[in-house]
Design a protein around this motif. Sequence first.
Motif, PDB file in Angstrom:
ATOM      1  N   ASP A  12       0.824  -1.209   0.000  1.00 55.75           N
ATOM      2  CA  ASP A  12       0.000   0.000   0.000  1.00 55.75           C
ATOM      3  C   ASP A  12       0.859   1.262   0.000  1.00 55.75           C
ATOM      4  O   ASP A  12       0.541   2.245  -0.666  1.00 55.75           O
ATOM      5  CB  ASP A  12      -0.943   0.001   1.206  1.00 55.75           C
ATOM      6  CG  ASP A  12      -1.945   1.126   1.155  1.00 55.75           C
ATOM      7  OD1 ASP A  12      -2.627   1.273   0.116  1.00 55.75           O
ATOM      8  OD2 ASP A  12      -2.043   1.868   2.147  1.00 55.75           O
ATOM      9  N   LYS A  13       1.978   1.234   0.716  1.00 58.29           N
ATOM     10  CA  LYS A  13       2.883   2.384   0.756  1.00 58.29           C
ATOM     11  C   LYS A  13       3.562   2.626  -0.592  1.00 58.29           C
ATOM     12  O   LYS A  13       4.046   3.712  -0.859  1.00 58.29           O
ATOM     13  CB  LYS A  13       3.946   2.198   1.837  1.00 58.29           C
ATOM     14  CG  LYS A  13       3.402   2.317   3.234  1.00 58.29           C
ATOM     15  CD  LYS A  13       4.504   2.169   4.255  1.00 58.29           C
ATOM     16  CE  LYS A  13       3.948   2.307   5.658  1.00 58.29           C
ATOM     17  NZ  LYS A  13       5.000   2.269   6.671  1.00 58.29           N
ATOM     18  N   ALA A  14       3.603   1.592  -1.436  1.00 58.03           N
ATOM     19  CA  ALA A  14       4.274   1.695  -2.738  1.00 58.03           C
ATOM     20  C   ALA A  14       3.352   2.217  -3.845  1.00 58.03           C
ATOM     21  O   ALA A  14       3.817   2.456  -4.958  1.00 58.03           O
ATOM     22  CB  ALA A  14       4.844   0.351  -3.138  1.00 58.03           C
ATOM     23  N   ILE A  15       2.073   2.409  -3.562  1.00 55.57           N
ATOM     24  CA  ILE A  15       1.156   2.901  -4.602  1.00 55.57           C
ATOM     25  C   ILE A  15       1.623   4.266  -5.086  1.00 55.57           C
ATOM     26  O   ILE A  15       1.955   5.150  -4.302  1.00 55.57           O
ATOM     27  CB  ILE A  15      -0.287   2.952  -4.085  1.00 55.57           C
ATOM     28  CG1 ILE A  15      -0.816   1.531  -3.915  1.00 55.57           C
ATOM     29  CG2 ILE A  15      -1.193   3.745  -5.034  1.00 55.57           C
ATOM     30  CD1 ILE A  15      -2.224   1.438  -3.413  1.00 55.57           C
ATOM     31  N   GLY A  16       1.677   4.414  -6.401  1.00 61.90           N
ATOM     32  CA  GLY A  16       2.101   5.666  -7.021  1.00 61.90           C
ATOM     33  C   GLY A  16       3.587   5.739  -7.306  1.00 61.90           C
ATOM     34  O   GLY A  16       4.057   6.691  -7.914  1.00 61.90           O
ATOM     35  N   SER A  17       4.335   4.713  -6.893  1.00 63.91           N
ATOM     36  CA  SER A  17       5.783   4.722  -7.133  1.00 63.91           C
ATOM     37  C   SER A  17       6.185   3.533  -8.000  1.00 63.91           C
ATOM     38  O   SER A  17       5.402   2.621  -8.238  1.00 63.91           O
ATOM     39  CB  SER A  17       6.553   4.694  -5.809  1.00 63.91           C
ATOM     40  OG  SER A  17       6.283   3.505  -5.107  1.00 63.91           O
ATOM     41  N   LYS A  18       7.435   3.572  -8.470  1.00 64.85           N
ATOM     42  CA  LYS A  18       7.965   2.479  -9.289  1.00 64.85           C
ATOM     43  C   LYS A  18       8.081   1.219  -8.439  1.00 64.85           C
ATOM     44  O   LYS A  18       8.389   1.281  -7.248  1.00 64.85           O
ATOM     45  CB  LYS A  18       9.344   2.817  -9.846  1.00 64.85           C
ATOM     46  CG  LYS A  18       9.322   3.816 -10.967  1.00 64.85           C
ATOM     47  CD  LYS A  18       8.832   3.146 -12.227  1.00 64.85           C
ATOM     48  CE  LYS A  18       9.038   4.078 -13.403  1.00 64.85           C
ATOM     49  NZ  LYS A  18       8.458   3.535 -14.615  1.00 64.85           N
ATOM     50  N   ILE A  19       7.838   0.084  -9.086  1.00 64.66           N
ATOM     51  CA  ILE A  19       7.972  -1.196  -8.411  1.00 64.66           C
ATOM     52  C   ILE A  19       8.563  -2.190  -9.409  1.00 64.66           C
ATOM     53  O   ILE A  19       8.253  -2.155 -10.596  1.00 64.66           O
ATOM     54  CB  ILE A  19       6.610  -1.681  -7.858  1.00 64.66           C
ATOM     55  CG1 ILE A  19       6.793  -2.895  -6.953  1.00 64.66           C
ATOM     56  CG2 ILE A  19       5.608  -1.925  -8.949  1.00 64.66           C
ATOM     57  CD1 ILE A  19       5.594  -3.197  -6.093  1.00 64.66           C
ATOM     58  N   TRP A  20       9.455  -3.012  -8.920  1.00 60.69           N
ATOM     59  CA  TRP A  20      10.098  -4.040  -9.744  1.00 60.69           C
ATOM     60  C   TRP A  20       9.514  -5.375  -9.320  1.00 60.69           C
ATOM     61  O   TRP A  20       9.485  -5.701  -8.127  1.00 60.69           O
ATOM     62  CB  TRP A  20      11.604  -3.989  -9.530  1.00 60.69           C
ATOM     63  CG  TRP A  20      12.386  -5.049 -10.217  1.00 60.69           C
ATOM     64  CD1 TRP A  20      12.249  -5.488 -11.506  1.00 60.69           C
ATOM     65  CD2 TRP A  20      13.450  -5.808  -9.658  1.00 60.69           C
ATOM     66  NE1 TRP A  20      13.173  -6.463 -11.772  1.00 60.69           N
ATOM     67  CE2 TRP A  20      13.923  -6.680 -10.650  1.00 60.69           C
ATOM     68  CE3 TRP A  20      14.051  -5.831  -8.417  1.00 60.69           C
ATOM     69  CZ2 TRP A  20      14.964  -7.571 -10.433  1.00 60.69           C
ATOM     70  CZ3 TRP A  20      15.089  -6.710  -8.195  1.00 60.69           C
ATOM     71  CH2 TRP A  20      15.541  -7.567  -9.209  1.00 60.69           C
ATOM     72  N   ILE A  21       9.034  -6.158 -10.288  1.00 62.34           N
ATOM     73  CA  ILE A  21       8.329  -7.400 -10.008  1.00 62.34           C
ATOM     74  C   ILE A  21       9.009  -8.556 -10.723  1.00 62.34           C
ATOM     75  O   ILE A  21       9.256  -8.490 -11.923  1.00 62.34           O
ATOM     76  CB  ILE A  21       6.860  -7.301 -10.472  1.00 62.34           C
ATOM     77  CG1 ILE A  21       6.190  -6.120  -9.781  1.00 62.34           C
ATOM     78  CG2 ILE A  21       6.124  -8.600 -10.202  1.00 62.34           C
ATOM     79  CD1 ILE A  21       4.914  -5.689 -10.427  1.00 62.34           C
ATOM     80  N   LEU A  22       9.320  -9.601  -9.969  1.00 55.81           N
ATOM     81  CA  LEU A  22       9.811 -10.845 -10.546  1.00 55.81           C
ATOM     82  C   LEU A  22       8.627 -11.782 -10.650  1.00 55.81           C
ATOM     83  O   LEU A  22       7.917 -12.027  -9.667  1.00 55.81           O
ATOM     84  CB  LEU A  22      10.884 -11.475  -9.668  1.00 55.81           C
ATOM     85  CG  LEU A  22      12.147 -10.651  -9.431  1.00 55.81           C
ATOM     86  CD1 LEU A  22      13.087 -11.401  -8.505  1.00 55.81           C
ATOM     87  CD2 LEU A  22      12.821 -10.316 -10.729  1.00 55.81           C
TER      88      LEU A  22
END
Length: 101
Positions: A12-22
């Motif tokens: 939830d804290k990462a909403i709106g930011s870049k995220i790297w997903i494997l």
Amino acid sequence: MASRILPLELIDKAIGSKIWILMRGQTEIVGTLRGFDDYVNLVLEDAVEYTRITSGTMTMPGEEEIRKSDVQSEILLNGNHVTVLIPGGTGPEDSLASRLA
């Protein structure tokens, strides 16, 4: 005592930011997280998918082809296929994403 944070709180804290997903298999995705649900189904925008393509024979490290695909719209990722989420990440130096950057 250190404070505890639940996994969904971290996402939830990462909403709106870049995220790297494997993902399962040979796929990595980097994008902007727009939303998620309790099953960790993810909505991303401005996503880039990196897929490792190997030939029928065994290849030496560094000899595989990496295919980059820009996604032009929002996408929904099935949470069953997500193995690792790295909020704020664009991938380590040995990731598929950094090899083409």
